[in-house]
Design a protein around this motif. Structure first.
Motif, short mmCIF file in Angstrom:
data_model
loop_
_atom_site.label_atom_id
_atom_site.label_comp_id
_atom_site.label_asym_id
_atom_site.label_seq_id
_atom_site.Cartn_x
_atom_site.Cartn_y
_atom_site.Cartn_z
N HIS A 107 -50.47 10.53 -3.62
CA HIS A 107 -50.20 9.54 -4.87
C HIS A 107 -49.62 8.37 -2.98
O HIS A 107 -49.78 7.68 -2.91
CB HIS A 107 -49.71 9.81 -5.57
CG HIS A 107 -48.59 8.36 -6.16
ND1 HIS A 107 -49.74 7.73 -6.75
CD2 HIS A 107 -47.83 7.80 -6.31
CE1 HIS A 107 -48.99 6.73 -7.30
NE2 HIS A 107 -47.60 6.79 -6.86
N ASN A 108 -48.09 8.93 -2.63
CA ASN A 108 -47.81 8.11 -1.76
C ASN A 108 -48.39 7.46 -0.68
O ASN A 108 -48.13 6.34 0.02
CB ASN A 108 -46.54 9.15 -0.68
CG ASN A 108 -45.29 8.91 -2.29
OD1 ASN A 108 -45.25 8.83 -3.26
ND2 ASN A 108 -44.29 9.59 -1.99
N ALA A 132 -45.72 3.32 8.83
CA ALA A 132 -45.08 4.62 8.58
C ALA A 132 -45.57 5.95 7.75
O ALA A 132 -45.54 5.70 6.63
CB ALA A 132 -43.69 3.53 8.45
N PHE A 133 -45.14 6.80 7.99
CA PHE A 133 -45.56 8.18 7.55
C PHE A 133 -44.45 9.28 7.56
O PHE A 133 -43.73 9.14 8.45
CB PHE A 133 -47.40 8.30 7.42
CG PHE A 133 -48.41 7.77 6.93
CD1 PHE A 133 -48.27 7.40 5.38
CD2 PHE A 133 -48.70 6.70 7.71
CE1 PHE A 133 -49.59 6.94 5.13
CE2 PHE A 133 -49.61 6.21 7.49
CZ PHE A 133 -50.09 5.86 5.79
N THR A 182 -49.10 9.49 15.18
CA THR A 182 -49.15 8.20 14.31
C THR A 182 -50.34 7.96 13.59
O THR A 182 -51.40 8.65 13.71
CB THR A 182 -49.15 6.85 15.30
OG1 THR A 182 -49.82 6.98 16.53
CG2 THR A 182 -48.00 6.90 16.22
N VAL A 183 -50.04 7.07 12.80
CA VAL A 183 -51.76 6.05 12.09
C VAL A 183 -51.76 5.01 11.92
O VAL A 183 -50.64 4.93 11.64
CB VAL A 183 -50.97 7.63 10.58
CG1 VAL A 183 -52.67 7.03 9.45
CG2 VAL A 183 -51.47 8.91 10.25
N SER A 184 -52.14 4.64 12.25
CA SER A 184 -52.73 3.41 11.71
C SER A 184 -53.91 2.75 10.56
O SER A 184 -55.25 3.58 10.65
CB SER A 184 -53.21 2.71 13.42
OG SER A 184 -53.92 3.40 14.07
N VAL A 185 -54.08 1.59 10.57
CA VAL A 185 -55.24 0.81 9.87
C VAL A 185 -55.00 -0.16 9.92
O VAL A 185 -54.75 -0.59 10.09
CB VAL A 185 -54.51 1.02 8.08
CG1 VAL A 185 -56.06 0.10 7.30
CG2 VAL A 185 -54.13 2.33 7.81
N TYR A 211 -47.84 12.75 7.12
CA TYR A 211 -48.61 12.39 7.84
C TYR A 211 -49.84 13.73 8.73
O TYR A 211 -51.13 13.42 8.58
CB TYR A 211 -47.51 12.22 9.77
CG TYR A 211 -48.89 12.29 10.97
CD1 TYR A 211 -49.35 11.52 11.29
CD2 TYR A 211 -48.73 14.02 11.71
CE1 TYR A 211 -49.92 12.18 12.50
CE2 TYR A 211 -48.63 14.29 12.98
CZ TYR A 211 -50.31 13.02 13.61
OH TYR A 211 -50.40 13.59 14.29
N MET A 212 -49.09 14.97 8.15
CA MET A 212 -49.66 16.17 8.31
C MET A 212 -50.80 15.93 7.39
O MET A 212 -51.93 16.89 8.10
CB MET A 212 -48.72 17.55 8.25
CG MET A 212 -47.92 18.07 9.68
SD MET A 212 -46.14 19.00 9.04
CE MET A 212 -47.75 20.36 8.93
#
Length: 219
Positions: free
Chosen positions: A195-196, A149-150, A140-143, A155-156
């Motif tokens: 970009h996304n 959601a990626f 997971t990725v969090s800010v 994510y990679m």
């Protein structure tokens, strides 16, 4: 991280490939030693998962030949062989870790996370830089504490950049980490992914080094 899986048991190999792809790795798969020796000439791998019981040659011979050409790639040996002698021989020929069959996929993933820490700049499964955190165990990725959601490949990319904070990764290096044999890669694929990703991350978190690649700076 791109991995070469050398395993002649097709059922086991297919299951491993699916599990490793789900965990965010790029996997190429071959079934014999000869194919493995050819594969390392056509792609750059950071890790080779190598079964010792191959149909055409002993896995230790494959290890020896590849290690003579490539000192950097990490080897995780899979073996059903009993006894300490074969493990010692493998380590002497350049293996980095061993996993005895049968094994739990979670243990394999844990060993790979250790390899990632050796290859990159992170020291744990949680990589945090400024407001952004990547959990390589939970994928997971969090800010600012909020999980976002990626896609798998987004994510990679984020994980690769955070594992190499301060190091510029070229477009080709990122493509090599994301894509397996036979997958079509458009010329602007990485640019579209970045970009996304930037739409969800803090402004200027990922910097473009024109004509070179992308970097997450230390400062």
């Amino acid at each position: 991280m791109r991995i070469l899986l050398v395993e002649d048991d097709q059922q086991l190999a297919s299951g491993l490939k699916e599990s490793l792809r789900y965990a965010g790795y790029s996997i190429d798969m071959v079934a014999c030693g000869g194919q493995a020796l050819l594969a390392i000439n056509s792609a750059v791998y950071e890790v080779i998962i190598l079964d010792l019981g191959l149909p055409d040659m002993d896995g230790l011979e494959v290890l020896k030949r590849i290690r003579q050409k490539n000192k950097q790639v990490l080897f995780l040996i899979l073996t059903a062989r009993d006894g300490i002698d074969s493990k010692i021989e493998g380590l002497d020929k350049g293996a980095d870790d061993y996993l005895s069959k049968p094994f739990n996929i979670e243990e394999l993933l844990a060993r790979l996370r250790v390899f990632e820490r050796r290859l990159g700049t992170n020291t744990s499964s949680l990589i945090t830089h400024k407001q952004v955190s990547v959990d390589t165990k939970g994928h997971t990725v969090s800010v600012d504490g909020e999980v976002l959601a990626f896609s798998r490949r987004e994510y990679m990319i984020i994980k690769s950049l955070l594992e190499n904070i301060g190091r510029i990764l070229s477009k080709q290096q990122l493509e090599n980490k994301l894509y397996e044999w036979g997958e079509e890669v458009s010329s602007n694929t990485i640019e579209v992914h970045v970009h996304n990703i930037r739409k969800k991350l803090p402004k200027d978190f990922i910097k473009t080094v024109r004509g070179v690649g992308y970097v997450v700076s230390k400062s």
